[in-house]
Each structure stands twice: as structure tokens, then as C-alpha cells.
Design an enzyme around this catalytic site. Sequence first.
Site, PDB file in Angstrom:
ATOM      1  N   GLU A 115       0.835  -1.214   0.000  1.00 21.00           N
ATOM      2  CA  GLU A 115       0.000   0.000   0.000  1.00 21.00           C
ATOM      3  C   GLU A 115       0.862   1.253   0.000  1.00 21.00           C
ATOM      4  O   GLU A 115       0.554   2.233  -0.683  1.00 21.00           O
ATOM      5  CB  GLU A 115      -0.938  -0.013   1.214  1.00 21.00           C
ATOM      6  CG  GLU A 115      -2.008  -1.095   1.080  1.00 21.00           C
ATOM      7  CD  GLU A 115      -2.878  -1.209   2.318  1.00 21.00           C
ATOM      8  OE1 GLU A 115      -2.332  -1.178   3.430  1.00 21.00           O
ATOM      9  OE2 GLU A 115      -4.097  -1.334   2.160  1.00 21.00           O
ATOM     10  N   GLU A 137      -3.648  -9.789   3.952  1.00 23.98           N
ATOM     11  CA  GLU A 137      -4.551  -9.447   5.064  1.00 23.98           C
ATOM     12  C   GLU A 137      -5.684 -10.447   5.255  1.00 23.98           C
ATOM     13  O   GLU A 137      -6.058 -10.788   6.372  1.00 23.98           O
ATOM     14  CB  GLU A 137      -5.151  -8.041   4.850  1.00 23.98           C
ATOM     15  CG  GLU A 137      -4.208  -6.904   5.181  1.00 23.98           C
ATOM     16  CD  GLU A 137      -3.272  -6.545   4.038  1.00 23.98           C
ATOM     17  OE1 GLU A 137      -3.209  -7.306   3.048  1.00 23.98           O
ATOM     18  OE2 GLU A 137      -2.603  -5.504   4.139  1.00 23.98           O
TER      19      GLU A 137
END
Length: 715
Positions: A115, A137
Site C-alpha cells: 500500500e 490481510e
Amino acid sequence: MSGFNYERDANGVVTVTMDMDGPVNSMSEAFLPALRDTVEKLEAESDLTGVVLASAKKTFFAGGDLNSLCQVTEENAETFFTEAQAIKAEFGRLEKLGKPTVAAINGAALGGGLELALACHYRIAWDNKAVQLGFPEVTLGLLPGGGGVVKAIYLMGLMASNEYLIEGKRVVPSKAKEAGLINETVDSLDDLIPRAKAWIAENQDNEAACTQPWDTKGYRIPGGNANHPAVAQMLPVASAMIAQKTRGLLPAPVKILDVAVSAMRVDFETAMRIESRGLTELALTPVAKNMINTFFFNLNQINGGASRPKDIEPQNTQKVGVLGAGMMGQGIAYVSAMAGIEVILKDISQEAAEKGKAYTEGLLKKRVERGRMTEEKAQQVLDMIKPTAENSDLNGCDLIIEAVFENMALKHDITKELEPCLAEGGVWGSNTSTLPITQLAEASANAENFIGIHFFSPVDKMPLVEIIMGENTSDLALAKAFDYTKQIRKTPIVVNDSLGFFTSRTFGTYLDEGVRLLTEGIHPIQIDNLGKAIGMPVGPLTVYDEVSLELSRKAWATWKDMGVLDNWGDGTVTRDVIDTMVGEHGRGGRHHGGGFYEYGEDGSKAIWPGLMDLYYNADTSVAEDDIKDRLLFRQVIEALKCLETNVLRTVADGNIGSIMGIGAPAWTGGLIQFVNTYGLERFSARCAELASQYGDRFDAPAIVGEKIAAGENFA
Ligand code: NAD
């Protein structure tokens, strides 16, 4: 600026090198202030030409702070949401700097790491297999909440991002480039920063290069937005597939799809807020807390060697003898040869041993066909295995693993006969699935070098090895077995001796409860379906057919002879059923012509009609919730008993062993972690309810009360 080194060169390019305290760069408390300070300084620069974001660590950036994610509660959830938004705001400022920014990815960039890279206009990665990129995740019950979901949709579209976001796929840089997650790769690490600077030089005046897709007017999401017919058609299918895969037990994939669809429907900033909200909601769930605890903290603890004796130098295995080239022995030979260990594969005849080696040949052939290995390398691996029927070939083995039939007398004979072949100080491991190691070691002249090394089937796929300490096993032998397990790239748990150790014993309770439900008159399909509904991979009766009722019957006979049966709960109900099935009706299991089910040659499966006559009672009714809890709680209670009696040496071994060895549901975080988020008092109360209705096998073990009294949980 703590942890972020800032250096401007003569051309006006600033290189920000992340070097945070600790072994990795991560979204710890120090991250946001460091990022904010850096962005402010960059904004204040005059004549800035561009920015390179680099890392001084082996990994580029490790991702979110899992410790703080575990601490999210209803009380502080709003603060957590605000912080997630604050990080995104800094990413946004970096993206709108008006100057080209490049992420120079030198190592793994997973989750938050990716990210952060996506907050740069251009991403260049070193093309090396250690550089893993992706969004793991979901495997921790979370979603990428630092812009990952929304930006993945902008870059790849819904269909292509599915495997990254919902399956947590990780890829090497060349694949990430193909997918559109990064822009460029370099072959040498030394070229990374120079290439980043060169790109900045090439794009200084290129406004489009300094603008993110989500800030570009008229940008179209690949594959179309939510209203595109192909996407609209795919959405219900994707939802149905998630529901089928997760059986409604895992909230993260559903939430990720929700956020992804929102990203295609609303403006970017709104989508980012929806994503932060989604992460906050997931962080609050017990499932995320369970998964983070076990798949991150417990697994790191185990793979980091917490159960390995300290102060013993690494024990490298060079020549392993594998006795028995059957289903297990052939797999053990394969994984050992793959790790570059010389293997002597011995069976009672040369032919049987050759057949065992042929198994490796078959697996290697498939690897070559799939382009995952060269023919030359495959031949090298195959050449590591020597099939034989000669005892003398075993001379000089520093480790022998016995995987012959599950029979105490045979195992004793073999130990006496072949132990002298071991090199000085060599270790003897038994792959028995149940027999107590201490009793097996009675035939050994060196019980301190005798240990259990319990593999799971199929060996090449199953990631776990259960190492069992006999009463006399030395720490040196444990270190040898532990290091061998790491050599073959498996995860070792270490347990103390008992009939069935930890895994077989605990799994046995699942099968036992399934059979008890059958004898109460419950429909067999309902039993198997509810086993799957709690998240077990297969229903108990189907598993029983697979492992074979016939083998179980033999095992019981062995335990009876050994006088150890009472150690393993009260299995009389199941023993009677197995006796009836096998003894009276010849229903030995799937590979014995059928068991609880009949198996057609075309792969079909149907209940054996005799089963309905024997046990089914249409008048019986047990609440579905009770059936589900019975199937789960039996296993949890057995795992707690293992902890209480020191069969389990650590909670981490119990959690990882139950997930990786016996397929305990991922949402529980393992059979012991389950109790932590279920609540100890609530668990105790539910046990009492089940015990009053169904029998004292549901009594909560004393260790639960002790923890409640001490105000602790099973940390
Ligand atoms: P298997 O029947 O497939 O293979 C056993 C092999 O041992 C046969 O090839 C047999 O010829 C050979 N053998 C017998 N006597 C021998 C001797 N004197 N010298 C050399 N070889 C001899 O059995 P398996 O399923 O591979 O199980 C082997 C062991 O592994 C058992 O102790 C079993 O409990 C344990 N185990 C099995 C599983 C499983 O899922 N099958 C899982 C974990 C552990």
C-alpha cells in the site's frame, strides 16, 4: 525524523530511506509521525525534481502493526478508524506532490508495504524471489485498509484483483508487473535506485506520470465499473463462491468484496472511507483476533524455534534412512530428497522399495511438466534416493525414520535390528501415529536418541510435523529432529508422549462424537454436513471411511494388548459401532469396499442402506447448534486436557498443531485460541450445559476454572 533518512542529491531528487527501529519497517506508532514529517519537508522543498522511497532493511516494508490491530475494541474503534484515515491522508499528500515519486522495492512489500508503494507514482522492484508482493490481510481475517482494496480495483479491475484481495495471493515482481501492481523490474539490486532516479529524470515534466490513476480525469477501471454487464454478471457468482468457500464462517472475504464493489460505485475518497470502516469492523471480530494470534504470532513463535532447546548447535541431517516405502515412507523420502538430503529407502523387498521411489519420480515429473523444475534438477533429486532391501545400506545414517506398519512388536524388532546401523550419535525417529514413544523406545539401546517424528498424509502437501518426546528423549535428539523438520521446510510442533500424542488423540474425539451422534439416531448426512458447517474440512463419518474403520479396529486391538486404552477417553460406543460395521457387516471403509458410505467407480458416494437400518431413528431430534458444538467442543476439551497434562508444552503448539495437522477451522485460530475469544466463563457454562445433556465427556477441564480464577486466558 525518526526512522526515515532524508537525502537530497545535486539534481534535486530526495531519497527517503526507511530505517525504522527494530528488524523491519512497519506501521508502528512511529510510522505516521515519520511519514507526516517527511511529506511536510518534501512539500517545503524548493526545486524538488522527484522522490525515491527506499528501504534500508531486507524487506521493503512489513505492513500493519498487528499488535495494535489485536487491541481494537468497541471503545477505541473510532480512534483506530481515524488513524487509518490519517495514514491515507498522508499517502494522498505524497501522491499530489506534483513531482514524480518512485518506490524502489528491494524486498518483500506485503499488505501495508504494498500500500505504501502504491502511494508512489511508479514502482520498480528487484526481480528476486525473496521480493514477495501481495495483500495477505485476508489470511489474518482483515482487509488491506491503507488503500489496498480500492487501489487494486483501480489498477487491475475486479476480476483480476480477486485472487490478490480475496485469496491473498503473493507474487514475485515479474508477476506483479504483469498484473499491473508494479511498473518495472531490475535484475540487480544495485540498479534499483539509479533506475528510479533515471525514471524521475525522464518524467520530470510529464504531468500524467505524476498523477495517480484515481486522480486522473476520465480514467477507466480495467474490465469496467460495477455497471459494466460483465462485472454485474460476475458479482452474484463471486458472492456465491465466497459463501461456499467460507461457509459463512470468515467475514473478511465478504467485506473485501463489499469494499471492492463500493470502489467501483462511489468516488475515490468515499471509497477510501468505506475501506477504513471495513477494516475497523473486521479488526473488531473475534475471527480476526484468532487468526492474527495464531497465523502470525503463534506461527512466528514456532518457526522462530521457541520449542527448540537453546545452546545446541544446528544439527544438519545428511543421510536419512526411511524404513517402509509405503504411503508415508515414500512421501518422507520425497521431501527429504527435495531438501538435498541423501535418502536410503528400505522396504522388505527391492521391488517394494523401488515402488516407493517411483512415487518421487511421479511427483518430479509433474513439477517438470508444469515448468516448476528443470529435468536436470529433477534427476538430481531422484538420484538422492537409494531404494534397497539391504540393511547394510543404512550404515552411517545420521537419522533413521521408521514408517512400517503400526505394530508395536514389528517396530520393536526393527529397532533392535537396525539401530546399530546409525552413525555415532545418530537419532531414531518413529512415524507412528499413535503408539507411545516411551514404550516403542523400550527396544532401543539408546532411548535418549529415540524420538517421535509424526508426519501427516499426504507428506508432500501437509505442512506440519509433530515431534514427540519420549520420557528419556534427550534435548540433543529433539534439536536433531527439529532441525531436520526445518530442513525439509515443515513446521514442527513439539509435544510430550501420550497415546495419540496431541493431534491423533484430539482428532479422534471428532470422529468419536460423529459416531455417537449416529448411534443416537441422527441422519449420517446431517452429521457430516454439520461437521463441515463448523469449518472442518470433511465430516466425521466420511473421514472415518477414509482413514478406514478396519485400521481403527486393528489399532484398538493393539492398544488393548498394550493395556493403554483407558488413556484415551471412553471410546466404547465407537468401538461397538466399528465392531458391528467391520465384524458383522464387512464395512471396513472406503478402501475396503465401503464403510458408512458406498463408493461407486464413477466417484459417486451414497449412504450404505444398512447404516440407516442399524442406527437411524426419524424420531430423534437434536438441535443443530448442539450437534455443531458437540463436534467442536469435544476437540477443544481434548486439546485443553493435553495442555493440562503437559502433553502440549505450549499453547502455540496446540493452536498451530490443530490447524495444520487436523484441519481445525481457521476461524477458531486453533482449538485453544477458540476459548480465548469465546470467553472462558461462557465456555465453561456451555460445557456444563452440554455435560448435563450429553454426558460428562463435556465437563470443562479444571485448567479452565484455574485460568478464570487467576483472571487469565490461554495466552
Ligand atoms: P503402509 O502400509 O502404506 O506402508 C508400510 C510399509 O512398511 C509397507 O511398504 C511395508 O512393506 C513396509 N514394511 C513392513 N515391514 C517392514 C520391514 N520389516 N522393513 C521394511 N519395511 C517394512 O503404511 P503407512 O500408511 O505408510 O504407515 C506407516 C506408519 O506411518 C504407521 O506407523 C502409521 O501409523 C504411520 N502413519 C500413517 C499415516 C497415514 O495417514 N497413513 C499418517 C501418519 C503416520
